[in-house]
Design a protein around this motif. Sequence first.
Motif, PDB file in Angstrom:
ATOM      1  N   GLU A 231     -11.162 -74.495 -12.075  1.00 35.65           N
ATOM      2  CA  GLU A 231     -11.769 -75.478 -12.980  1.00 35.65           C
ATOM      3  C   GLU A 231     -12.026 -76.795 -12.256  1.00 35.65           C
ATOM      4  O   GLU A 231     -13.071 -77.435 -12.451  1.00 35.65           O
TER       5      GLU A 231
ATOM      6  N   ILE B  60     -17.783 -91.873 -16.825  1.00 35.42           N
ATOM      7  CA  ILE B  60     -16.426 -92.139 -16.359  1.00 35.42           C
ATOM      8  C   ILE B  60     -16.396 -93.400 -15.510  1.00 35.42           C
ATOM      9  O   ILE B  60     -17.392 -93.767 -14.876  1.00 35.42           O
TER      10      ILE B  60
ATOM     11  N   ASP C 213     -11.546 -96.172 -20.151  1.00 35.17           N
ATOM     12  CA  ASP C 213     -12.486 -95.661 -21.153  1.00 35.17           C
ATOM     13  C   ASP C 213     -13.891 -96.178 -20.846  1.00 35.17           C
ATOM     14  O   ASP C 213     -14.085 -97.383 -20.669  1.00 35.17           O
TER      15      ASP C 213
ATOM     16  N   LEU D 255      -6.958 -95.863 -19.923  1.00 35.84           N
ATOM     17  CA  LEU D 255      -6.544 -94.649 -20.604  1.00 35.84           C
ATOM     18  C   LEU D 255      -5.292 -94.048 -19.986  1.00 35.84           C
ATOM     19  O   LEU D 255      -4.404 -93.564 -20.690  1.00 35.84           O
TER      20      LEU D 255
ATOM     21  N   ASN E 114      -9.945 -87.579 -14.648  1.00 32.80           N
ATOM     22  CA  ASN E 114     -10.438 -87.312 -16.002  1.00 32.80           C
ATOM     23  C   ASN E 114     -10.160 -85.864 -16.406  1.00 32.80           C
ATOM     24  O   ASN E 114      -9.843 -85.579 -17.572  1.00 32.80           O
ATOM     25  N   TYR E 115     -10.273 -84.948 -15.438  1.00 36.44           N
ATOM     26  CA  TYR E 115      -9.947 -83.543 -15.707  1.00 36.44           C
ATOM     27  C   TYR E 115      -8.509 -83.422 -16.199  1.00 36.44           C
ATOM     28  O   TYR E 115      -8.237 -82.785 -17.228  1.00 36.44           O
TER      29      TYR E 115
ATOM     30  N   TYR F  69      -6.574 -85.778 -17.439  1.00 44.70           N
ATOM     31  CA  TYR F  69      -6.395 -86.514 -18.693  1.00 44.70           C
ATOM     32  C   TYR F  69      -6.882 -85.692 -19.879  1.00 44.70           C
ATOM     33  O   TYR F  69      -6.189 -85.585 -20.905  1.00 44.70           O
ATOM     34  N   GLN F  70      -8.062 -85.093 -19.741  1.00 44.11           N
ATOM     35  CA  GLN F  70      -8.613 -84.290 -20.839  1.00 44.11           C
ATOM     36  C   GLN F  70      -7.744 -83.054 -21.089  1.00 44.11           C
ATOM     37  O   GLN F  70      -7.536 -82.660 -22.246  1.00 44.11           O
ATOM     38  N   LYS F  71      -7.242 -82.444 -20.027  1.00 40.90           N
ATOM     39  CA  LYS F  71      -6.350 -81.281 -20.186  1.00 40.90           C
ATOM     40  C   LYS F  71      -5.055 -81.688 -20.895  1.00 40.90           C
ATOM     41  O   LYS F  71      -4.523 -80.932 -21.734  1.00 40.90           O
TER      42      LYS F  71
ATOM     43  N   LEU G  95      -4.701 -84.154 -23.052  1.00 44.93           N
ATOM     44  CA  LEU G  95      -5.008 -84.372 -24.470  1.00 44.93           C
ATOM     45  C   LEU G  95      -5.062 -83.049 -25.230  1.00 44.93           C
ATOM     46  O   LEU G  95      -4.559 -82.927 -26.352  1.00 44.93           O
ATOM     47  N   LYS G  96      -5.671 -82.036 -24.617  1.00 43.63           N
ATOM     48  CA  LYS G  96      -5.756 -80.717 -25.255  1.00 43.63           C
ATOM     49  C   LYS G  96      -4.379 -80.089 -25.417  1.00 43.63           C
ATOM     50  O   LYS G  96      -4.095 -79.437 -26.422  1.00 43.63           O
TER      51      LYS G  96
ATOM     52  N   ASN H 192      -2.426 -81.130 -28.504  1.00 49.60           N
ATOM     53  CA  ASN H 192      -2.867 -80.648 -29.825  1.00 49.60           C
ATOM     54  C   ASN H 192      -2.295 -79.252 -30.136  1.00 49.60           C
ATOM     55  O   ASN H 192      -1.944 -78.489 -29.261  1.00 49.60           O
TER      56      ASN H 192
END
Length: 318
Positions: free
Chosen positions: A17, A62, A90, A97, A307-308, A310-312, A314-315, A318
Amino acid sequence: MRFISEQQQADLLDMAEVVEAVEEALQAYSEGQTENPLRHVLPFNEDNKYLVMPALSDKLGIVGLKTVTFAPNNPQQGKNTIVGSVILSDYDTGESLAVLEGAYLTKIRTGAISGVATKYLAQQNAKTLCVIGTGEQAEGLVEAVLAVRNITHIQLFNRTYDKAVTFADKLAAQYDITVKVFKDVEDAMHNADIIVTATNATSPVFQNALTNGVHINAVGSFKPDMQELPSVALQQADKVVVESSDTALEETGDLINPIEEGVFKASDLYGELGNIVAGRLEGRLKDEEITVFKSVGLAIVDIVVANYFYQKLLKSDN
């Protein structure tokens, strides 16, 4: 604001990824869709360097800042040579962030860039990987090459033999691959389809001629007074590829020295990796081609990798 540690990044990592994300970043750079100033280097405490690297991309949405300290005497104290952090902001509000531990991120970024180069420039049926230099960056480089090629043999060389043995044991435990350590660098290179150089060398780490079909990822030389590759390697290469033509010609002795010696010209550069990703330049066309990818890093890639993660994260919340 979040802090994302080395362990958290390791838990979130999927190298395939990351390679895809880095492809997108390199393409955006070569399309002129990023702001990526040359790194600013501040020397301190005699041998140490403090590197500051901001970057942003309107296309990718970004913005961030990477800071790195390079302290070559740290290993004598049991510490990493490269220490740093990445601040991800951000894009819409400018708010911070996350702060990410930078040494691990650098290792993954370095590996992923060479993974992209290997994907487009190495032979499709490459089986044998040679790694020259088994320090902090080597693990990420091996993982990235394995993500894009079906490697069955790894051949290692390090100036300190015991360090190569330790790294070999780690690889053997992690992957179902034959790993062998060599005391002579030329023996380690024998029959290799892909060669990775990842050292702090100031002079070339090998002298022998390259064999037809080999692909090299050279990642260690990031200053004008550092040179891992012999100048003849650039003469032999059918394609010499970089992330950024301007940055590479400014920062690495692997290009500066051969140019000063008159055996290579700036116009001999084949082009930027991002243009190969975009299809504006061809990658490997023939099995017998010799290809060289010279990497010095790009801050926009660090921000994309940050960012990769960070986004992972956040997921995963959840």
